[in-house]
Design a protein around this motif. Sequence first.
Motif, PDB file in Angstrom:
ATOM      1  N   VAL A  66      -2.095   3.230   5.814  1.00 18.34           N
ATOM      2  CA  VAL A  66      -1.592   4.088   4.743  1.00 18.34           C
ATOM      3  C   VAL A  66      -2.577   5.210   4.429  1.00 18.34           C
ATOM      4  O   VAL A  66      -2.171   6.333   4.096  1.00 18.34           O
ATOM      5  CB  VAL A  66      -1.273   3.249   3.489  1.00 18.34           C
ATOM      6  CG1 VAL A  66      -0.814   4.153   2.344  1.00 18.34           C
ATOM      7  CG2 VAL A  66      -0.188   2.221   3.806  1.00 18.34           C
ATOM      8  N   THR A  67      -3.880   4.951   4.578  1.00 19.80           N
ATOM      9  CA  THR A  67      -4.870   6.015   4.410  1.00 19.80           C
ATOM     10  C   THR A  67      -4.661   7.106   5.457  1.00 19.80           C
ATOM     11  O   THR A  67      -4.764   8.309   5.160  1.00 19.80           O
ATOM     12  CB  THR A  67      -6.299   5.462   4.521  1.00 19.80           C
ATOM     13  OG1 THR A  67      -6.523   4.535   3.454  1.00 19.80           O
ATOM     14  CG2 THR A  67      -7.332   6.575   4.433  1.00 19.80           C
ATOM     15  N   ASN A  75      -4.900  -7.012   5.224  1.00 20.94           N
ATOM     16  CA  ASN A  75      -5.090  -6.095   4.101  1.00 20.94           C
ATOM     17  C   ASN A  75      -5.881  -4.854   4.494  1.00 20.94           C
ATOM     18  O   ASN A  75      -5.518  -3.733   4.119  1.00 20.94           O
ATOM     19  CB  ASN A  75      -5.801  -6.814   2.951  1.00 20.94           C
ATOM     20  CG  ASN A  75      -4.894  -7.819   2.256  1.00 20.94           C
ATOM     21  OD1 ASN A  75      -3.674  -7.664   2.242  1.00 20.94           O
ATOM     22  ND2 ASN A  75      -5.479  -8.863   1.698  1.00 20.94           N
ATOM     23  N   SER A  76      -6.958  -5.040   5.261  1.00 20.36           N
ATOM     24  CA  SER A  76      -7.766  -3.889   5.656  1.00 20.36           C
ATOM     25  C   SER A  76      -7.020  -3.009   6.656  1.00 20.36           C
ATOM     26  O   SER A  76      -7.131  -1.777   6.612  1.00 20.36           O
ATOM     27  CB  SER A  76      -9.106  -4.342   6.237  1.00 20.36           C
ATOM     28  OG  SER A  76      -8.923  -5.156   7.388  1.00 20.36           O
ATOM     29  N   GLU A  79       0.827  -1.207   0.000  1.00 25.73           N
ATOM     30  CA  GLU A  79       0.000   0.000   0.000  1.00 25.73           C
ATOM     31  C   GLU A  79       0.863   1.259   0.000  1.00 25.73           C
ATOM     32  O   GLU A  79       0.547   2.253  -0.667  1.00 25.73           O
ATOM     33  CB  GLU A  79      -0.928   0.008   1.220  1.00 25.73           C
ATOM     34  CG  GLU A  79      -2.002  -1.064   1.204  1.00 25.73           C
ATOM     35  CD  GLU A  79      -3.019  -0.842   0.094  1.00 25.73           C
ATOM     36  OE1 GLU A  79      -3.290   0.328  -0.252  1.00 25.73           O
ATOM     37  OE2 GLU A  79      -3.531  -1.843  -0.430  1.00 25.73           O
ATOM     38  N   LYS A 115      -4.439  -0.961   4.667  1.00 20.34           N
ATOM     39  CA  LYS A 115      -5.069   0.163   3.969  1.00 20.34           C
ATOM     40  C   LYS A 115      -5.415   1.280   4.941  1.00 20.34           C
ATOM     41  O   LYS A 115      -5.282   2.463   4.615  1.00 20.34           O
ATOM     42  CB  LYS A 115      -6.316  -0.318   3.240  1.00 20.34           C
ATOM     43  CG  LYS A 115      -6.008  -1.184   2.030  1.00 20.34           C
ATOM     44  CD  LYS A 115      -7.285  -1.616   1.313  1.00 20.34           C
ATOM     45  CE  LYS A 115      -6.953  -2.476   0.102  1.00 20.34           C
ATOM     46  NZ  LYS A 115      -8.185  -2.924  -0.599  1.00 20.34           N
ATOM     47  N   LYS A 163       2.250   2.137  -3.487  1.00 19.44           N
ATOM     48  CA  LYS A 163       1.267   2.819  -4.326  1.00 19.44           C
ATOM     49  C   LYS A 163       1.138   4.292  -3.919  1.00 19.44           C
ATOM     50  O   LYS A 163       1.008   5.179  -4.782  1.00 19.44           O
ATOM     51  CB  LYS A 163      -0.092   2.109  -4.224  1.00 19.44           C
ATOM     52  CG  LYS A 163      -0.108   0.730  -4.871  1.00 19.44           C
ATOM     53  CD  LYS A 163      -1.501   0.126  -4.893  1.00 19.44           C
ATOM     54  CE  LYS A 163      -1.943  -0.332  -3.536  1.00 19.44           C
ATOM     55  NZ  LYS A 163      -3.252  -1.066  -3.590  1.00 19.44           N
ATOM     56  N   TYR A 164       1.164   4.541  -2.626  1.00 18.58           N
ATOM     57  CA  TYR A 164       1.078   5.921  -2.129  1.00 18.58           C
ATOM     58  C   TYR A 164       2.296   6.728  -2.568  1.00 18.58           C
ATOM     59  O   TYR A 164       2.166   7.872  -3.021  1.00 18.58           O
ATOM     60  CB  TYR A 164       0.965   5.895  -0.605  1.00 18.58           C
ATOM     61  CG  TYR A 164       1.100   7.241   0.059  1.00 18.58           C
ATOM     62  CD1 TYR A 164       0.166   8.248  -0.168  1.00 18.58           C
ATOM     63  CD2 TYR A 164       2.154   7.502   0.926  1.00 18.58           C
ATOM     64  CE1 TYR A 164       0.282   9.487   0.446  1.00 18.58           C
ATOM     65  CE2 TYR A 164       2.279   8.741   1.548  1.00 18.58           C
ATOM     66  CZ  TYR A 164       1.341   9.721   1.302  1.00 18.58           C
ATOM     67  OH  TYR A 164       1.458  10.942   1.903  1.00 18.58           O
TER      68      TYR A 164
END
Length: 233
Positions: free
Chosen positions: A181-182, A174-175, A81, A178, A84-85
């Motif tokens: 990173v969010t 995974n959650s 993640e 996310k 991607k960021y």
Amino acid sequence: EELMDQEEVKAEIKNYQEDHLEQLRYNDAKVIVSKLNKDSDNFYYDQNKNIKFQLAENNKEVTGVETIEEGSELRKAVDAELLKYKEKYFKGGVTTTNVFYDAANGKLNVMISAHNINMKNFWSGEWLSTWELDIGAKNVKGSVKANTYYYEEGNIQFNLKTDFNETVSGENDNSLAKSVVTLIEKKENDVQMDLEKVYDNFSDHYIKPLRRKLPVTGTKMNWNLNQVQYGKH
């Protein structure tokens, strides 16, 4: 004994490197030097590359590289993640990341190191971001530091440090990845927006009062911010 060979000087250089998330070349990639990915034997870890390493005597090179096994699925998910960021927001070639799973303390340490140096135009800057996830408590302690230096016919420095303490959520690796990173994205964007507000008033409220009415050239300073282009993080 030469000054740079003294142990005290070497120690201070290493502390500086760790505090500024120094990037060192390893093969065709870069690794980060930080206290957050370092063990008690002075090995630094890059679990994405499955290696641990030390610094050479000159503090400029990677040495003592050893292969390690890394089996944290959460770490891998956060690393994916984060990549991607980084590709979305950060300039390529100057930014390196590291996600370190500290199994002994049940923590995940996230590091973002961006160093942008432009010698010919007399400026440099760095964006240093660290985040410590307590996996059990799902608590994240973060810090964002921005340092810039402009030195054409003078010296202007800007230093910022902001700390965070937040909670994240996630029912699986995974959650949770996310969510972490969010959170990083939101907080770093908040810092960036605050910096934009500072820039809007930078010349009139911060720089202009420091300058003489007429510089040594005898020509009035152009305070039009439209003449200045600021780079994003």
